[in-house]
Write a protein that holds these residues in place. Structure first.
Motif, mmCIF file in Angstrom:
data_model
loop_
_atom_site.group_PDB
_atom_site.id
_atom_site.type_symbol
_atom_site.label_atom_id
_atom_site.label_comp_id
_atom_site.label_asym_id
_atom_site.label_seq_id
_atom_site.Cartn_x
_atom_site.Cartn_y
_atom_site.Cartn_z
ATOM 1 N N ARG A 354 0.419 -1.466 -0.112
ATOM 2 C CA ARG A 354 0.034 0.128 0.140
ATOM 3 C C ARG A 354 0.926 1.650 0.368
ATOM 4 N NH1 ARG A 354 -5.474 -0.687 1.295
ATOM 5 N NH2 ARG A 354 -4.959 1.824 1.257
ATOM 6 N N LEU A 355 1.740 1.269 0.318
ATOM 7 C CA LEU A 355 3.188 2.328 0.158
ATOM 8 C C LEU A 355 3.511 2.771 -1.085
ATOM 9 C CD1 LEU A 355 4.846 0.992 3.669
ATOM 10 C CD2 LEU A 355 3.031 2.890 3.386
ATOM 11 N N SER A 356 3.852 3.940 -1.355
ATOM 12 C CA SER A 356 4.470 4.777 -2.502
ATOM 13 C C SER A 356 6.157 3.402 -2.601
ATOM 14 C CB SER A 356 4.858 5.898 -2.338
ATOM 15 O OG SER A 356 5.151 6.556 -2.105
ATOM 16 N N GLU A 357 6.399 3.159 -1.494
ATOM 17 C CA GLU A 357 7.795 2.426 -1.854
ATOM 18 C C GLU A 357 7.898 1.259 -2.549
ATOM 19 O OE1 GLU A 357 7.128 4.416 0.899
ATOM 20 O OE2 GLU A 357 8.711 6.002 0.774
ATOM 21 N N GLY A 358 6.928 0.306 -1.686
ATOM 22 C CA GLY A 358 6.432 -0.924 -2.239
ATOM 23 C C GLY A 358 6.702 -1.653 -1.543
ATOM 24 N N ALA A 370 4.220 -15.025 -9.294
ATOM 25 C CA ALA A 370 3.823 -14.911 -11.239
ATOM 26 C C ALA A 370 3.033 -14.017 -11.582
ATOM 27 C CB ALA A 370 3.235 -16.304 -11.348
ATOM 28 N N ALA A 371 2.253 -13.850 -10.177
ATOM 29 C CA ALA A 371 1.429 -12.642 -10.562
ATOM 30 C C ALA A 371 1.915 -11.370 -10.165
ATOM 31 C CB ALA A 371 -0.156 -13.368 -9.069
ATOM 32 N N ALA A 372 3.004 -11.382 -9.362
ATOM 33 C CA ALA A 372 2.411 -9.708 -9.884
ATOM 34 C C ALA A 372 3.303 -9.083 -11.287
ATOM 35 C CB ALA A 372 4.355 -9.445 -8.896
ATOM 36 N N ALA A 373 4.516 -10.947 -12.119
ATOM 37 C CA ALA A 373 4.260 -10.963 -12.954
ATOM 38 C C ALA A 373 3.154 -10.315 -14.643
ATOM 39 C CB ALA A 373 5.894 -11.383 -14.064
ATOM 40 N N ARG A 374 2.056 -10.493 -13.858
ATOM 41 C CA ARG A 374 0.908 -10.801 -14.675
ATOM 42 C C ARG A 374 0.685 -9.041 -14.509
ATOM 43 N NH1 ARG A 374 -0.191 -15.926 -12.958
ATOM 44 N NH2 ARG A 374 -1.812 -15.128 -11.256
ATOM 45 N N ALA A 375 0.292 -8.832 -13.187
ATOM 46 C CA ALA A 375 0.064 -7.064 -12.540
ATOM 47 C C ALA A 375 1.184 -5.639 -13.038
ATOM 48 C CB ALA A 375 0.039 -7.287 -10.957
ATOM 49 N N LEU A 376 2.436 -6.482 -13.983
ATOM 50 C CA LEU A 376 3.245 -5.037 -14.576
ATOM 51 C C LEU A 376 2.477 -5.313 -15.546
ATOM 52 C CD1 LEU A 376 5.865 -4.063 -13.804
ATOM 53 C CD2 LEU A 376 6.487 -6.295 -14.790
ATOM 54 N N ALA A 377 2.472 -6.315 -16.324
ATOM 55 C CA ALA A 377 1.957 -6.172 -17.239
ATOM 56 C C ALA A 377 0.257 -5.693 -17.710
ATOM 57 C CB ALA A 377 1.732 -8.264 -18.576
ATOM 58 N N GLY A 379 -0.749 -3.112 -16.365
ATOM 59 C CA GLY A 379 -0.509 -1.761 -15.878
ATOM 60 C C GLY A 379 -0.714 -1.273 -14.304
ATOM 61 N N LEU A 380 -0.607 -2.847 -13.633
ATOM 62 C CA LEU A 380 -0.928 -2.441 -12.496
ATOM 63 C C LEU A 380 0.363 -2.112 -11.029
ATOM 64 C CD1 LEU A 380 -3.549 -5.472 -11.560
ATOM 65 C CD2 LEU A 380 -3.925 -2.600 -12.511
ATOM 66 N N LEU A 381 1.710 -2.276 -11.648
ATOM 67 C CA LEU A 381 2.792 -2.490 -11.075
ATOM 68 C C LEU A 381 3.444 -1.643 -12.005
ATOM 69 C CD1 LEU A 381 3.252 -5.750 -8.828
ATOM 70 C CD2 LEU A 381 2.461 -3.752 -8.530
ATOM 71 N N ALA A 382 4.345 -0.780 -10.902
ATOM 72 C CA ALA A 382 5.437 0.154 -12.283
ATOM 73 C C ALA A 382 6.277 -0.067 -12.970
ATOM 74 C CB ALA A 382 5.487 1.424 -11.378
ATOM 75 N N HIS A 388 13.962 -3.084 -10.149
ATOM 76 C CA HIS A 388 14.863 -2.720 -9.528
ATOM 77 C C HIS A 388 14.420 -3.846 -8.589
ATOM 78 C CE1 HIS A 388 16.375 0.150 -11.298
ATOM 79 N NE2 HIS A 388 17.170 0.512 -10.851
ATOM 80 N N GLY A 389 13.668 -4.382 -8.061
ATOM 81 C CA GLY A 389 13.215 -5.582 -7.345
ATOM 82 C C GLY A 389 12.279 -5.336 -6.429
ATOM 83 N N ARG A 390 10.880 -4.064 -6.819
ATOM 84 C CA ARG A 390 9.827 -3.531 -5.882
ATOM 85 C C ARG A 390 8.679 -3.696 -6.388
ATOM 86 N NH1 ARG A 390 11.758 -2.554 -0.732
ATOM 87 N NH2 ARG A 390 10.449 -1.809 -0.241
ATOM 88 N N ALA A 391 7.659 -4.591 -6.112
ATOM 89 C CA ALA A 391 5.973 -4.325 -6.036
ATOM 90 C C ALA A 391 5.284 -3.484 -5.874
ATOM 91 C CB ALA A 391 5.636 -5.347 -6.157
#
Length: 410
Positions: A354-358, A370-377, A379-382, A388-391
């Motif tokens: 929930r934090l801006s630093e993730g 795997a879910a983080a990779a999908r979220a990146l694709a 547009g849900l993760l920057a 640099h290893g952060r969600a």
């Protein structure tokens, strides 16, 4: 009525913690939350552990009186000193919440703060906050708070529209919170927050814009904006169930959040947690950051929750039962839980995302990665923090934060 306490194992009568909870404590920040459970009236949406005079009459007697409440909290602070032993940490943040803390005399809040200072010491530059209802303070009261050592105040504004405040059962007059900001500045407060609520039944987009514009015009350095959650058992929930007022939906909440981000960012505020914005890093609520980062805090007062080194516990809820326990030399703790490593990992993801630093991608299990990779694709993760290893949530990700978190903790 207030929500129920969680289940857990019994709390030792002396409040003692397992030695493992205190291991490495010197490396973790320590804060205090001091709960004041009194309110003049009960707001229709509230399920916090608060009580009006009529709710306490005949169910707590003298024990539940406001008159001796500061001494009861002082007793629990002294208990905290015994439980934490020779823990050398000075307290970095103190947050007095409620309820309506400012129903107590400013001198009482000062005594509660003094107990923390005397038993633990305050770190240089410690953040000392109290919540306040706009109608429960005046310039003199705020000056007394500042003299007692408070340097941050959070006013419950909720809305600038009278009809919205009426649905929420808020009793302050529109315009009064803005006056309070000016009075707090004149009293010497460096940091002032306004709490806002969006999604109230009957609120329009224009109402919400007007609220944000009024809040920004007052000149706080921090704004919290929360979507209204209709809790079962509240008066508002009953009114919605009877069809007296309409219920908003998630799409309305999303639209209001986007309006908040638009106006707040244009005014120089930056989000640092999904529901919180500040004009500078110094303006962030450091106490809440302790919660979000899993640090240590002691919660004193009826129903208050605490966490130290992976042990979480909560106090009895009723002010009379709280006072009785302390009067008998017992911990007011009602129960506790010892968090396993997996539970602490999941909570870190839940809170830090929930934090801006993730949160670090290294916290994720293979399914979560795997879910983080999908979220990146999606547009849900920057992308840049991800490299640099952060969600870190994008604006769209913030709108869907709960869903993203559910996927990442798998």
């Amino acid at each position: 009525m207030p929500s129920v306490l969680p289940d857990g194992e019994p709390m030792p009568e002396d409040g003692a913690l397992p030695p493992a909870a205190l291991a490495g404590a010197a490396r973790r920040p320590l804060g205090f939350y001091l709960h004041v459970p009194y309110c003049a009236t009960r707001c229709g949406y509230c399920d916090f552990n608060t009580y009006t005079s009529s709710e306490l009459r005949g169910s707590g007697g003298v024990l539940a009186s406001r008159d001796n409440y500061a001494e009861q909290v002082t007793e629990e602070v002294r208990l905290a000193r015994k439980v934490l032993g020779d823990d050398p940490r000075p307290v970095e943040t103190v947050f007095v919440g409620g309820g309506t803390p400012t129903l107590l005399a400013a001198a009482d809040l000062g005594r509660m703060l003094a107990a923390v200072r005397e038993e633990f010491g305050l770190a240089d530059g410690a953040e000392i906050t109290t919540e306040a209802n706009p109608e429960s303070v005046d310039p003199r009261y705020l000056a007394e708070l500042r003299e007692a050592g408070f340097n941050r105040v959070s006013f419950g504004m909720q809305s600038a529209r009278r009809h919205v405040l009426k649905v929420l059962d808020r009793t302050h007059t529109p315009g009064r919170p803005e006056q309070c900001v000016a009075e707090a500045r004149a009293a010497g407060f460096d940091h002032v927050n306004l709490d806002l609520i969006y999604g109230t039944p009957g609120e329009s987009d224009d109402d919400w814009r007007a609220t944000l514009e009024a809040a920004l015009g007052a000149g706080p350095d921090h704004v919290s904006a929360y979507a209204l959650i209709v809790e079962e058992g509240t008066q508002l929930a009953r009114r919605i169930r009877r069809g007296e007022v309409p219920m908003t939906d998630d799409d309305v909440h999303a639209d209001r959040y986007l309006i908040a981000e638009e106006l707040l960012s244009a005014a120089g505020f930056e989000w640092y947690e999904v529901s919180n914005w500040a004009t500078t890093p110094e303006g962030r609520c450091r106490h809440n950051e302790l919660y979000w980062r899993g640090a240590d805090w002691w919660g004193a007062g009826p129903g208050a929750h605490s966490h130290v080194g992976g042990v979480r516990w909560w106090n009895v809820k009723h002010p009379g039962a709280y006072a009785q326990a302390l009067g008998e030399g017992r911990s007011p703790g009602a129960g506790r839980e010892l968090l396993a490593d997996e539970e602490r990992r999941v909570e870190r993801i839940l809170l830090e995302l929930r934090l801006s630093e993730g949160c670090p991608l290294g916290l994720l299990r293979p399914a979560g990665a795997a879910a983080a990779a999908r979220a990146l694709a999606d547009g849900l993760l920057a992308p840049e923090p991800y490299r640099h290893g952060r969600a870190v949530l994008t604006l769209r990700g913030r709108l869907l934060a709960d869903a993203v978190v559910r996927d990442l903790v798998d």
